[in-house]
Design an enzyme around this catalytic site. Structure first.
Site, PDB file in Angstrom:
ATOM      1  N   GLY A  86     -17.378  52.362 -34.545  1.00  0.00           N
ATOM      2  CA  GLY A  86     -16.088  51.583 -35.024  1.00  0.00           C
ATOM      3  C   GLY A  86     -16.297  50.134 -34.827  1.00  0.00           C
ATOM      4  O   GLY A  86     -17.346  49.671 -34.381  1.00  0.00           O
ATOM      5  N   ASN A  87     -15.286  49.260 -35.398  1.00  0.00           N
ATOM      6  CA  ASN A  87     -15.476  48.070 -35.463  1.00  0.00           C
ATOM      7  C   ASN A  87     -15.636  47.484 -34.080  1.00  0.00           C
ATOM      8  O   ASN A  87     -16.573  46.520 -33.931  1.00  0.00           O
ATOM      9  CB  ASN A  87     -14.139  47.330 -35.952  1.00  0.00           C
ATOM     10  CG  ASN A  87     -13.912  47.491 -37.443  1.00  0.00           C
ATOM     11  OD1 ASN A  87     -14.831  47.890 -38.234  1.00  0.00           O
ATOM     12  ND2 ASN A  87     -12.744  47.480 -37.905  1.00  0.00           N
TER      13      ASN A  87
ATOM     14  N   ARG B 243     -18.023  64.132 -36.451  1.00  0.00           N
ATOM     15  CA  ARG B 243     -18.014  63.734 -37.810  1.00  0.00           C
ATOM     16  C   ARG B 243     -18.900  62.616 -38.022  1.00  0.00           C
ATOM     17  O   ARG B 243     -19.246  62.134 -39.199  1.00  0.00           O
ATOM     18  CB  ARG B 243     -16.645  63.437 -38.324  1.00  0.00           C
ATOM     19  CG  ARG B 243     -15.965  62.377 -37.953  1.00  0.00           C
ATOM     20  CD  ARG B 243     -14.274  62.267 -37.960  1.00  0.00           C
ATOM     21  NE  ARG B 243     -13.543  61.692 -37.427  1.00  0.00           N
ATOM     22  CZ  ARG B 243     -13.256  60.305 -37.572  1.00  0.00           C
ATOM     23  NH1 ARG B 243     -14.186  59.667 -38.570  1.00  0.00           N
ATOM     24  NH2 ARG B 243     -12.458  59.617 -36.828  1.00  0.00           N
TER      25      ARG B 243
ATOM     26  N   ARG C 180      -3.328  51.110 -19.198  1.00  0.00           N
ATOM     27  CA  ARG C 180      -2.990  49.849 -18.927  1.00  0.00           C
ATOM     28  C   ARG C 180      -1.711  49.546 -17.734  1.00  0.00           C
ATOM     29  O   ARG C 180      -1.776  48.371 -17.080  1.00  0.00           O
ATOM     30  CB  ARG C 180      -2.706  48.812 -20.066  1.00  0.00           C
ATOM     31  CG  ARG C 180      -3.686  48.763 -21.239  1.00  0.00           C
ATOM     32  CD  ARG C 180      -3.623  47.985 -22.413  1.00  0.00           C
ATOM     33  NE  ARG C 180      -4.592  47.773 -23.421  1.00  0.00           N
ATOM     34  CZ  ARG C 180      -4.309  47.629 -24.585  1.00  0.00           C
ATOM     35  NH1 ARG C 180      -3.314  47.486 -25.087  1.00  0.00           N
ATOM     36  NH2 ARG C 180      -5.403  47.555 -25.390  1.00  0.00           N
TER      37      ARG C 180
ATOM     38  N   CYS D 100      -5.277  42.835 -27.437  1.00  0.00           N
ATOM     39  CA  CYS D 100      -5.732  41.806 -27.825  1.00  0.00           C
ATOM     40  C   CYS D 100      -4.932  40.557 -28.006  1.00  0.00           C
ATOM     41  O   CYS D 100      -5.400  39.447 -27.717  1.00  0.00           O
ATOM     42  CB  CYS D 100      -6.499  41.995 -29.563  1.00  0.00           C
ATOM     43  SG  CYS D 100      -5.257  42.719 -30.425  1.00  0.00           S
TER      44      CYS D 100
ATOM     45  N   SER E 128      -7.703  43.382 -38.736  1.00  0.00           N
ATOM     46  CA  SER E 128      -8.626  44.014 -38.223  1.00  0.00           C
ATOM     47  C   SER E 128      -8.230  44.646 -36.754  1.00  0.00           C
ATOM     48  O   SER E 128      -8.661  45.626 -36.205  1.00  0.00           O
ATOM     49  CB  SER E 128      -9.925  43.263 -37.867  1.00  0.00           C
ATOM     50  OG  SER E 128      -9.533  41.937 -37.242  1.00  0.00           O
TER      51      SER E 128
ATOM     52  N   ARG F  87       2.238  40.693 -38.405  1.00  0.00           N
ATOM     53  CA  ARG F  87       0.768  41.270 -39.017  1.00  0.00           C
ATOM     54  C   ARG F  87       0.613  40.325 -40.250  1.00  0.00           C
ATOM     55  O   ARG F  87       1.701  40.109 -41.264  1.00  0.00           O
ATOM     56  CB  ARG F  87       0.647  42.735 -39.556  1.00  0.00           C
ATOM     57  CG  ARG F  87      -0.680  43.208 -40.093  1.00  0.00           C
ATOM     58  CD  ARG F  87      -1.618  43.042 -38.834  1.00  0.00           C
ATOM     59  NE  ARG F  87      -1.223  44.468 -38.007  1.00  0.00           N
ATOM     60  CZ  ARG F  87      -1.728  44.644 -37.061  1.00  0.00           C
ATOM     61  NH1 ARG F  87      -3.046  43.672 -36.446  1.00  0.00           N
ATOM     62  NH2 ARG F  87      -1.642  45.656 -36.112  1.00  0.00           N
TER      63      ARG F  87
ATOM     64  N   HIS G 180      -6.540  36.412 -34.499  1.00  0.00           N
ATOM     65  CA  HIS G 180      -5.258  36.436 -34.038  1.00  0.00           C
ATOM     66  C   HIS G 180      -4.950  34.924 -33.786  1.00  0.00           C
ATOM     67  O   HIS G 180      -5.499  34.373 -33.095  1.00  0.00           O
ATOM     68  CB  HIS G 180      -5.072  37.357 -32.920  1.00  0.00           C
ATOM     69  CG  HIS G 180      -5.024  38.832 -33.120  1.00  0.00           C
ATOM     70  ND1 HIS G 180      -5.264  39.334 -34.508  1.00  0.00           N
ATOM     71  CD2 HIS G 180      -4.898  39.804 -32.441  1.00  0.00           C
ATOM     72  CE1 HIS G 180      -5.307  40.685 -34.363  1.00  0.00           C
ATOM     73  NE2 HIS G 180      -5.053  41.088 -33.254  1.00  0.00           N
TER      74      HIS G 180
END
Length: 340
Positions: A12-13, A39, A99, A130, A160, A236, A243
């Site tokens: 993933g990113n 996968r 968290r 984030c 993102s 968004r 951000h």
């Protein structure tokens, strides 16, 4: 002597960014493994000049591994993080699952590194949201000087933050604007994101706020100070990475904007770019790939006795996720695991 490191969600990113940052910061790695779902089995990811083939997370044995950096969703984390922790591997989790657990430290190293010693209760450390991570980096040194009473923050969060699907949707919709025959209705987001802004991130709660906004409130209190009042509006925006936040701060004591600027310049993890001229501030496109949290537009708020306004920008895939996780691993190794 180095560490044996597992990257969970390596394709993933954020997982890929974790690998990049571990290499960039020359983290002491003796062995590293890339884990992914079946996968993605056999997919290749890079760690410096080394190519890693992903292994199956479902069958992986964490015994003998030192640290696992998790970059998967809460559901997968719920299954695999306890297995890793029970095997003696310290989990640094990027999901929201742990968290708010009182037995799991929520860490931003520039702000509350000392809390990391609580990891041993569950062998798990949480990485914050984030948008929270970059904000508390900016707030911490100012809070130490003048005690923050209240924060009003509006965020402008890149796509993102919603993963690869968010990036793809902005890209596809932007192209379709110029090709009306190829319409791309929203799938990942609730409305068109191209050339638009959406005041809605995560689910709505009973009080009218969204869960993203609630996260900023709860996490700021846990990381920085339970007494601080926080109200947030999370939006968004059609930006791929980075951000931005407009932050209004009310202090108990007066803090002059010039002193605030000097304090922030000397604070870890912060870069102040604040000239009162055209272009004398940082925008999200300029922060991509950088470690720093950038602060601009520092100015007095004349509507209250002890107020400041500032503009805060950071690469959400780095400080908002992968970089903060690696920094936690660095503190963990230095303060707690201490090899060789």
């Amino acid at each position: 002597m180095g560490y044996r490191i597992a990257i969970v969600g390596a394709t993933g990113n954020v997982g890929r960014e974790m690998l990049n940052i571990l290499h960039e910061r020359t983290f002491p790695v003796d062995e590293i493994v890339a884990l992914a779902s079946r996968r993605s089995l056999g997919s290749e990811v890079s760690f410096g000049d080394t190519t890693l083939k992903t292994k199956d997370l479902d069958t992986f044995d964490f015994t003998g591994w030192d640290i696992a950096l998790f970059a998967v969703g809460s559901e997968a984390t719920k299954t695999y993080a306890p297995k890793a922790a029970k095997a003696g591997c310290v989990v640094i989790d990027n999901s929201s699952l742990y968290r708010y657990d009182p037995d799991v430290p929520l860490i931003v190293p520039e702000v509350n590194a000392q809390a990391i010693h609580g990891y041993s209760k569950k062998n798990i450390i949480a990485n914050p949201n984030c948008s929270t991570a970059q904000m508390v980096v900016a707030l911490k040194p100012l809070h130490d000087r003048a005690r923050i009473k209240r924060v009003v923050v509006s965020t402008y969060q890149s796509v993102s933050g919603a993963g690869k699907e968010g990036i793809d949707e902005l890209w596809d919709q932007t192209k379709s604007i110029y090709n009306p025959t190829d319409s791309k209705p929203p799938k990942k987001f609730t409305k068109q994101i191209a050339f638009n802004v959406i005041p809605h991130i995560d689910v709505f709660l009973d009080d009218g706020s969204t869960k993203e906004e609630w996260k900023m409130v709860a996490e700021t209190k846990k990381i920085l100070d339970t007494k601080i009042k926080v109200t947030a509006t999370c939006v968004r925006v059609p930006v791929f990475v980075g951000h931005s936040e407009s932050i209004n701060i009310e202090f108990e004591d007066f803090l002059d904007e010039h002193e605030a600027r000097d304090i922030l310049r000397e604070s870890p993890g912060i870069m102040v770019i604040d000239k009162r001229e055209d272009g004398g501030y940082v925008t999200p496109i300029e922060c991509v790939g950088d470690y720093a949290t950038f602060i601009s537009r520092i100015r007095q708020d004349s509507t209250i006795d002890n107020g400041l306004n500032l503009w805060c920008v950071s690469d959400n895939l780095r400080k908002g996720a992968a970089l903060n996780a690696v920094q936690i691993a660095e503190v963990l190794g230095r303060e707690c695991l201490k090899k060789g």
